[in-house]
Design an enzyme around this catalytic site. Structure first.
Site, PDB file in Angstrom:
ATOM      1  N   HIS A   1      -3.030 -10.091  12.155  1.00 36.36           N
ATOM      2  CA  HIS A   1      -2.409  -8.882  11.612  1.00 36.36           C
ATOM      3  C   HIS A   1      -1.963  -8.038  12.804  1.00 36.36           C
ATOM      4  CE1 HIS A   1      -1.629  -5.235   9.502  1.00 36.36           C
ATOM      5  NE2 HIS A   1      -2.616  -4.595  10.097  1.00 36.36           N
TER       6      HIS A   1
ATOM      7  N   CYS B   1      -3.617  -3.245   4.195  1.00 30.10           N
ATOM      8  CA  CYS B   1      -2.728  -4.329   4.659  1.00 30.10           C
ATOM      9  C   CYS B   1      -3.152  -5.701   4.150  1.00 30.10           C
ATOM     10  CB  CYS B   1      -2.657  -4.339   6.187  1.00 30.10           C
ATOM     11  SG  CYS B   1      -2.143  -2.767   6.868  1.00 30.10           S
TER      12      CYS B   1
ATOM     13  N   GLU C   1       0.845  -1.192   0.000  1.00 31.87           N
ATOM     14  CA  GLU C   1       0.000   0.000   0.000  1.00 31.87           C
ATOM     15  C   GLU C   1       0.880   1.240   0.000  1.00 31.87           C
ATOM     16  OE1 GLU C   1      -1.970   0.755   3.932  1.00 31.87           O
ATOM     17  OE2 GLU C   1      -1.302  -1.287   4.319  1.00 31.87           O
TER      18      GLU C   1
HETATM   19  N1  CAA Z   1       1.973   2.487  30.691  1.00 32.91           N
HETATM   20  C1  CAA Z   1       1.377   1.396  30.158  1.00 32.91           C
HETATM   21  N2  CAA Z   1       0.305   1.477  29.315  1.00 32.91           N
HETATM   22  C2  CAA Z   1      -0.154   2.715  28.999  1.00 32.91           C
HETATM   23  C3  CAA Z   1       0.416   3.888  29.552  1.00 32.91           C
HETATM   24  C4  CAA Z   1       1.529   3.751  30.435  1.00 32.91           C
HETATM   25  N3  CAA Z   1       2.138   4.803  30.967  1.00 32.91           N
HETATM   26  N4  CAA Z   1      -0.266   4.958  29.047  1.00 32.91           N
HETATM   27  C5  CAA Z   1      -1.216   4.470  28.223  1.00 32.91           C
HETATM   28  N5  CAA Z   1      -1.159   3.120  28.213  1.00 32.91           N
HETATM   29  C6  CAA Z   1      -1.979   2.181  27.421  1.00 32.91           C
HETATM   30  C7  CAA Z   1      -3.437   2.571  27.322  1.00 32.91           C
HETATM   31  O1  CAA Z   1      -4.170   2.140  28.451  1.00 32.91           O
HETATM   32  C8  CAA Z   1      -3.839   1.847  26.036  1.00 32.91           C
HETATM   33  O2  CAA Z   1      -4.039   0.467  26.293  1.00 32.91           O
HETATM   34  P1  CAA Z   1      -5.446  -0.230  25.951  1.00 32.91           P
HETATM   35  O3  CAA Z   1      -5.639  -0.049  24.482  1.00 32.91           O
HETATM   36  O4  CAA Z   1      -5.276  -1.629  26.367  1.00 32.91           O
HETATM   37  O5  CAA Z   1      -6.471   0.533  26.744  1.00 32.91           O
HETATM   38  C9  CAA Z   1      -2.575   1.940  25.173  1.00 32.91           C
HETATM   39  O6  CAA Z   1      -1.515   2.282  26.071  1.00 32.91           O
HETATM   40  C10 CAA Z   1      -2.651   3.019  24.094  1.00 32.91           C
HETATM   41  O7  CAA Z   1      -3.058   4.210  24.705  1.00 32.91           O
HETATM   42  P2  CAA Z   1      -4.090   5.177  23.964  1.00 32.91           P
HETATM   43  O8  CAA Z   1      -5.264   4.409  23.455  1.00 32.91           O
HETATM   44  O9  CAA Z   1      -4.333   6.344  24.854  1.00 32.91           O
HETATM   45  O10 CAA Z   1      -3.165   5.623  22.736  1.00 32.91           O
HETATM   46  P3  CAA Z   1      -3.440   6.682  21.617  1.00 32.91           P
HETATM   47  O11 CAA Z   1      -4.848   7.131  21.640  1.00 32.91           O
HETATM   48  O12 CAA Z   1      -2.394   7.731  21.719  1.00 32.91           O
HETATM   49  O13 CAA Z   1      -3.135   5.852  20.287  1.00 32.91           O
HETATM   50  C11 CAA Z   1      -3.791   4.250  18.621  1.00 32.91           C
HETATM   51  C12 CAA Z   1      -3.417   4.483  20.100  1.00 32.91           C
HETATM   52  C13 CAA Z   1      -5.155   4.835  18.361  1.00 32.91           C
HETATM   53  C14 CAA Z   1      -3.775   2.763  18.352  1.00 32.91           C
HETATM   54  C15 CAA Z   1      -2.734   4.969  17.722  1.00 32.91           C
HETATM   55  O14 CAA Z   1      -1.455   4.470  17.978  1.00 32.91           O
HETATM   56  C16 CAA Z   1      -3.034   4.860  16.247  1.00 32.91           C
HETATM   57  O15 CAA Z   1      -3.830   5.604  15.689  1.00 32.91           O
HETATM   58  N6  CAA Z   1      -2.339   3.902  15.525  1.00 32.91           N
HETATM   59  C17 CAA Z   1      -2.526   3.692  14.099  1.00 32.91           C
HETATM   60  C18 CAA Z   1      -3.812   2.972  13.771  1.00 32.91           C
HETATM   61  C19 CAA Z   1      -3.760   1.493  14.032  1.00 32.91           C
HETATM   62  O16 CAA Z   1      -2.714   0.888  14.117  1.00 32.91           O
HETATM   63  N7  CAA Z   1      -4.935   0.872  14.126  1.00 32.91           N
HETATM   64  C20 CAA Z   1      -5.038  -0.551  14.347  1.00 32.91           C
HETATM   65  C21 CAA Z   1      -6.265  -1.141  13.694  1.00 32.91           C
HETATM   66  S1  CAA Z   1      -6.276  -0.753  11.942  1.00 32.91           S
HETATM   67  C22 CAA Z   1      -5.161  -1.830  11.256  1.00 32.91           C
HETATM   68  O17 CAA Z   1      -4.786  -2.785  11.852  1.00 32.91           O
HETATM   69  C23 CAA Z   1      -4.621  -1.520   9.878  1.00 32.91           C
HETATM   70  C24 CAA Z   1      -3.231  -0.998  10.002  1.00 32.91           C
HETATM   71  O18 CAA Z   1      -2.278  -1.748   9.927  1.00 32.91           O
HETATM   72  C25 CAA Z   1      -3.031   0.443  10.237  1.00 32.91           C
END
Ligand code: CAA
Length: 399
Positions: free
Chosen positions: A241, A114, A82
């Site tokens: 994945h 993906c 992609e």
């Molecule tokens: N110590 C340990 N854990 C901590 C922490 C700390 N100090 N602070 C936060 N965490 C944990 C949170 O509790 C959370 O865990 P859970 O999901 O189990 O609740 C985790 O860390 C992540 O925290 P947030 O949800 O607050 O993180 P965020 O909002 O900043 O971002 C995300 C997370 C939305 C996944 C972001 O990284 C993102 O947008 N990533 C890209 C999109 C993605 O990968 N999506 C996956 C599905 S789509 C797909 O699979 C296709 C692809 O390849 C992209």
């Protein structure tokens, strides 16, 4: 019918990585959020010469060398990506020359976020099962550079790399259950990349829900299809994945709860059935099309010997979205063969970039596809291929 499946696997990753603890320090968040919270320790960072074609060619050359297969035996080459380098010319066409594939060969590129590599793999299985291969093998290469904007929530879930799969009759690693799959599709806006942008746009938390919905649908479809064939054998391991490790953990919990398990039971089975497939992904990051197959490589590298004869489940998700659940059996002799492939070798001796180097690499990325061939010297590892610039809009590679 002869068995058909994955005969051999090889990986290619860029020469350097960023430690997620260093990224966390620079972004002012606790390292635990990335390392435990997302389940990623390091992410591969691609420099200009390590483009998706170079990574794909390097992985494919490695699979031929380690599996002892001659490129002249390939009759189908599909590249799932992609993050392609051209709107028209497919990565597979570049590979044709760089790998010395025969002229009697079908080459093309498959795109669905993906899912592209899995689309190629399923096409290859059908191509062989239908008799079209006439003794030839298929080469499927998944290659991507996952880029999100700097300082965005997606930034710690970047990565780069390629996975090459040889697909044939009488495979030496994993015999797949051809035709027994569960599909799921829906038009959703969870993750995409507009034509003008090198960086993905993502609705992060929504994307997690879309992934889980697709998993539930594909898994149910696969269970129904498998039961209809009379096969209700339990899965010994499950590969997902892996955009980041925690997503695979959420996925597994979701599936197990659909099967009636409690959260504690789901987490216990995660340790036994999923954890070993996440070791290599935690060191590389998201490689989009290749992420599921990096997880499979991780599993086979760790446990192929003990898993001989056992059934493995595989879940592929492509945003947008399309997903597939399918399964296969680790074949007899896979343990010794997987050892001989030295699957994790490309991750050894990588360079650790400082945060400043990472930022510099990202800035240089901007000039990327327009940079002229300028004779910049690259000390390439054995078997590697590099992009060296464009000459009258023609991309130039050295091997
Ligand atoms: N110590 C340990 N854990 C901590 C922490 C700390 N100090 N602070 C936060 N965490 C944990 C949170 O509790 C959370 O865990 P859970 O999901 O189990 O609740 C985790 O860390 C992540 O925290 P947030 O949800 O607050 O993180 P965020 O909002 O900043 O971002 C995300 C997370 C939305 C996944 C972001 O990284 C993102 O947008 N990533 C890209 C999109 C993605 O990968 N999506 C996956 C599905 S789509 C797909 O699979 C296709 C692809 O390849 C992209």
């Amino acid at each position: 019918m002869p068995t058909i499946g994955i005969d051999a696997i090889a990986l290619a990753v860029p020469e350097g990585y960023l430690d997620l603890a260093d990224l966390a320090a620079a972004r002012g968040v606790p390292a635990g959020k990335y390392v435990e919270g997302l389940g990623v320790s390091r992410m591969s960072v691609a420099r200009q010469h390590e483009d998706p074609v170079a990574l794909a060619a390097t992985a494919a050359r490695r699979v031929f060398a380690t599996a002892g297969i001659d490129p002249s035996t390939i009759g189908l080459c599909v590249v799932g990506t992609e993050t392609a380098v051209d709107h028209s010319k497919p990565v597979a066409a570049y590979l044709h020359r760089l790998l010395g594939l025969p002229q009697q060969c079908r080459v093309f590129e498959a795109k669905h976020a993906c899912f592209g590599g899995t689309a190629g793999l399923l096409a290859a299985l059908d191509w062989i099962a239908a008799g079209s291969a006439r003794g030839k093998k298929a080469l499927i290469v998944c290659t991507d550079i996952a880029r999100y904007g700097l300082s965005t929530p997606g930034e710690p879930t970047q990565g780069a790399g390629a996975v090459a799969l040889l697909v044939s009759e009488n495979p030496r690693l994993l015999a797949l259950e051809v035709g027994v799959t569960g599909s799921y599709a829906q038009d959703v806006n969870d993750f995409w990349r507009p034509l003008y942008s090198k960086e993905a746009v993502v609705d992060g938390h929504h994307s997690v829900q879309c992934y889980l919905d697709a998993l539930a649908g594909a898994y149910k479809g696969w269970q129904d299809a498998s039961t209809a064939t009379g096969n209700t054998e339990k899965l010994a391991r499950r590969c997902y994945h892996v955009p980041y490790g925690k997503m695979a953990k959420k996925a597994h919990r979701h599936v197990m709860q659909l099967e009636g398990a409690s959260e504690a039971e789901a987490d216990a089975s995660y340790a036994a059935e999923v954890a070993s497939s996440l070791r290599l992904p935690s060191q590389v990051g998201n490689i989009y099309t290749g992420s599921l197959y990096l997880a499979l490589a991780s599993l086979l590298e760790a446990e192929a010997g003990e898993l001989e004869g056992k059934r493995i489940g595989l879940f592929s998700y492509g945003s947008g979205c399309c997903a597939e659940y399918f399964a296969g059996r680790v074949v007899k002799g896979a343990g010794a063969f997987a050892d001989s492939l030295q699957l994790a070798e490309p991750l050894k001796d990588r360079r650790k970039y400082t945060f400043a180097e990472y930022e510099q690499i990202r800035l240089r990325d901007e000039e990327g596809d327009k940079r002229p061939v300028n004779g910049e010297a690259h000390e390439l590892p054995e078997g590697a291929v590099a992009f060296v610039g464009v000459d009258a809009d023609r991309r130039v590679y050295i091997a």
